[in-house]
Design a protein around this motif. Structure first.
Motif, PDB file in Angstrom:
ATOM      1  N   VAL A  13      67.432 -65.237  57.637  1.00 54.78           N
ATOM      2  CA  VAL A  13      67.999 -65.588  58.940  1.00 54.78           C
ATOM      3  C   VAL A  13      67.104 -65.096  60.075  1.00 54.78           C
ATOM      4  O   VAL A  13      66.764 -63.908  60.143  1.00 54.78           O
ATOM      5  N   PHE A  14      66.747 -66.021  60.972  1.00 52.64           N
ATOM      6  CA  PHE A  14      65.983 -65.716  62.178  1.00 52.64           C
ATOM      7  C   PHE A  14      66.826 -66.060  63.403  1.00 52.64           C
ATOM      8  O   PHE A  14      67.556 -67.054  63.414  1.00 52.64           O
ATOM      9  N   LYS A  15      66.684 -65.241  64.463  1.00 51.50           N
ATOM     10  CA  LYS A  15      67.310 -65.549  65.740  1.00 51.50           C
ATOM     11  C   LYS A  15      66.418 -65.058  66.857  1.00 51.50           C
ATOM     12  O   LYS A  15      66.013 -63.883  66.878  1.00 51.50           O
ATOM     13  N   ARG A  16      66.089 -65.954  67.783  1.00 53.26           N
ATOM     14  CA  ARG A  16      65.250 -65.621  68.929  1.00 53.26           C
ATOM     15  C   ARG A  16      66.010 -65.887  70.213  1.00 53.26           C
ATOM     16  O   ARG A  16      66.839 -66.795  70.283  1.00 53.26           O
TER      17      ARG A  16
ATOM     18  N   ALA B 257      65.156 -61.404  67.927  1.00 53.45           N
ATOM     19  CA  ALA B 257      66.270 -60.466  67.771  1.00 53.45           C
ATOM     20  C   ALA B 257      66.542 -60.152  66.315  1.00 53.45           C
ATOM     21  O   ALA B 257      66.862 -59.011  65.962  1.00 53.45           O
ATOM     22  N   VAL B 258      66.441 -61.154  65.454  1.00 50.80           N
ATOM     23  CA  VAL B 258      66.658 -60.986  64.020  1.00 50.80           C
ATOM     24  C   VAL B 258      65.507 -61.681  63.314  1.00 50.80           C
ATOM     25  O   VAL B 258      65.258 -62.871  63.521  1.00 50.80           O
ATOM     26  N   ASP B 259      64.805 -60.934  62.459  1.00 51.95           N
ATOM     27  CA  ASP B 259      63.499 -61.367  61.966  1.00 51.95           C
ATOM     28  C   ASP B 259      63.513 -61.631  60.460  1.00 51.95           C
ATOM     29  O   ASP B 259      62.972 -60.876  59.656  1.00 51.95           O
TER      30      ASP B 259
ATOM     31  N   CYS C  15      68.090 -53.374  68.062  1.00 55.88           N
ATOM     32  CA  CYS C  15      67.560 -53.490  66.691  1.00 55.88           C
ATOM     33  C   CYS C  15      68.002 -54.763  65.998  1.00 55.88           C
ATOM     34  O   CYS C  15      67.490 -55.095  64.923  1.00 55.88           O
ATOM     35  N   GLY C  16      68.978 -55.489  66.566  1.00 56.40           N
ATOM     36  CA  GLY C  16      69.434 -56.748  65.987  1.00 56.40           C
ATOM     37  C   GLY C  16      70.781 -56.698  65.306  1.00 56.40           C
ATOM     38  O   GLY C  16      71.273 -57.715  64.811  1.00 56.40           O
TER      39      GLY C  16
ATOM     40  N   MET D 264      68.802 -51.023  60.464  1.00 53.70           N
ATOM     41  CA  MET D 264      67.990 -52.066  61.072  1.00 53.70           C
ATOM     42  C   MET D 264      67.001 -51.476  62.067  1.00 53.70           C
ATOM     43  O   MET D 264      67.292 -50.483  62.742  1.00 53.70           O
ATOM     44  N   ASP D 265      65.832 -52.091  62.151  1.00 56.07           N
ATOM     45  CA  ASP D 265      64.769 -51.657  63.051  1.00 56.07           C
ATOM     46  C   ASP D 265      63.999 -52.888  63.503  1.00 56.07           C
ATOM     47  O   ASP D 265      63.443 -53.607  62.666  1.00 56.07           O
ATOM     48  N   GLN D 266      64.006 -53.152  64.799  1.00 57.73           N
ATOM     49  CA  GLN D 266      63.238 -54.252  65.378  1.00 57.73           C
ATOM     50  C   GLN D 266      63.536 -55.582  64.686  1.00 57.73           C
ATOM     51  O   GLN D 266      62.638 -56.351  64.352  1.00 57.73           O
ATOM     52  N   GLY D 267      64.825 -55.835  64.481  1.00 56.40           N
ATOM     53  CA  GLY D 267      65.253 -57.115  63.935  1.00 56.40           C
ATOM     54  C   GLY D 267      65.177 -57.239  62.434  1.00 56.40           C
ATOM     55  O   GLY D 267      65.498 -58.301  61.878  1.00 56.40           O
TER      56      GLY D 267
END
Length: 368
Positions: free
Chosen positions: A12-15, A21-23, A43-44, A210-213
């Motif tokens: 899952v990705f979210k920008r 935001a989520v990587d 952190c997402g 979580m860390d940086q998405g």
């Protein structure tokens, strides 16, 4: 018996604009578990929770709840419900009316609504407040109403976005106990968001750090605390002294490292494959730093100077400086010494974690 998965995230990705935001995260949440998404602001974790709840949609990847893909047109039929920090109660409705709202949207018969409202209000200890309006109730009572309103619809998954953040410390501790007990009683899957690591440790069956998405570690509170896989996790979960060093050699699951304090051995984090002369970080919890007579059986020992002292009730926090590094030790009871004294300190190799280098923790102060 096969495990049942209530929530599954697949790549899952979210920008938001250029901000990721989520990587690309993958996550599974088993039925009946209390799972906490933990990390600092940005952190997402909240974006992830909102996507599970259908309040945000991923740019790519899949989200399944109870084996079904989430879609925008589910509305009140979504198998999730969310509880917010600000409660989001209707101020013009009584407790009973607030709790019944979701059932009315589902167009249940009035008799069924009345029965289910009475049952959930009794479960949450709100029977004496059933006719009150939100303004007539304390923060803790309002939070229980918000929980009742979410649970009465019998969701597959309950999502909680820092629901205790607005409460004072005493009420927050009380509600943590109430939440943990409630989750066990109702048996519903809880996905919880917080930046408070102590809260996560107390409540959770499983913590997702979580860390940086990205998800950097997932496991039981005990496993994450005892076996952090990165310096970020070691620093964020509990307290840790972080020391820089240069990797020497490996023997099985242990490695030898040269530091400003000397050469020492530690257990290598799972999945980490350090090479000779590679920069690494070492993590040691304050309670694992042994002092004076307690050093018997230690694999590493040195002598430093006491630079600060704090009595914390059950333990004394002792700051020790040596060769430009400062670390902290927690010793039981009242430390029998003073600032300026020299003190022997050390630890067992099994308590020292050998981790990949991270520039965010490479200042060499080693502060817990």
């Amino acid at each position: 018996m096969a495990k049942v998965v209530d929530v599954e995230l697949q790549a899952v990705f979210k920008r938001f604009g250029s901000f990721v935001a989520v990587d690309g995260i993958d996550l599974t949440v088993e039925r009946g578990h209390f799972v906490t998404l933990l990390g600092p602001s940005g952190c997402g974790k909240t974006t992830t929770l909102r996507m599970i709840g259908g309040l945000e949609y991923p740019d790519s990847g899949n989200i399944l709840v109870a084996g079904q893909h989430l879609s925008a047109d589910l509305g009140a039929a979504r198998p999730t419900r969310m509880v917010f920090q600000n409660y989001a109660l209707f101020p013009h409705m009584t407790v009973a009316e607030n709790v019944a709202f979701g059932l009315r949207m589902q167009k249940l018969p009035k008799a069924d609504i009345a029965t289910r409202v009475r049952e959930i209000i009794a479960l949450l200890g709100l029977t004496d407040h059933i006719a009150k309006y939100p303004r007539q109730m304390s923060g803790g009572q309002q939070q229980r109403v918000a929980l009742a309103r979410a649970l009465v619809t019998r969701p597959r998954v309950l999502l909680l976005d820092e629901p205790l953040g607005a409460l004072d410390l005493k009420m927050r501790k009380h509600m943590q106990n109430e939440l943990k007990k409630l989750q066990r009683e109702v048996g519903i899957t809880f996905v919880y968001v917080t930046h408070d690591q102590a809260e996560a440790m107390f409540l959770s069956d499983s913590i997702v750090v979580m860390d940086q998405g990205r998800i950097v570690q997932q496991g039981t509170p005990a496993d994450i605390y005892r076996y952090p896989q990165t310096a970020y996790v070691a620093d964020f979960i509990g307290e840790a002294n972080i020391l820089p060093g240069s990797f020497d050699t490996r023997q099985g699951d242990e490695g030898s490292v040269t530091t400003a304090l000397g050469v020492m051995r530690g257990s290598i984090a799972a999945g980490f494959q350090p090479q000779a002369q590679q920069r690494v970080l070492l993590s040691i919890r304050p309670e694992h730093v042994l002092l004076g007579a307690a050093l018997g059986g230690a694999d590493f020992a040195a002598i430093g100077k006491v630079v600060d002292l704090a009595y914390l009730g059950g333990v004394s926090r002792v700051g020790i400086a040596m060769n430009g590094l400062t670390l902290h030790a927690d010793c039981p009871g009242l430390f029998q010494g003073a600032e300026g004294d020299t003190v022997s300190f050390g630890w067992k190799a099994a308590d020292l974690r050998l981790l990949a280098h991270d520039d965010r923790f490479s200042d060499g102060k080693g502060d817990a």
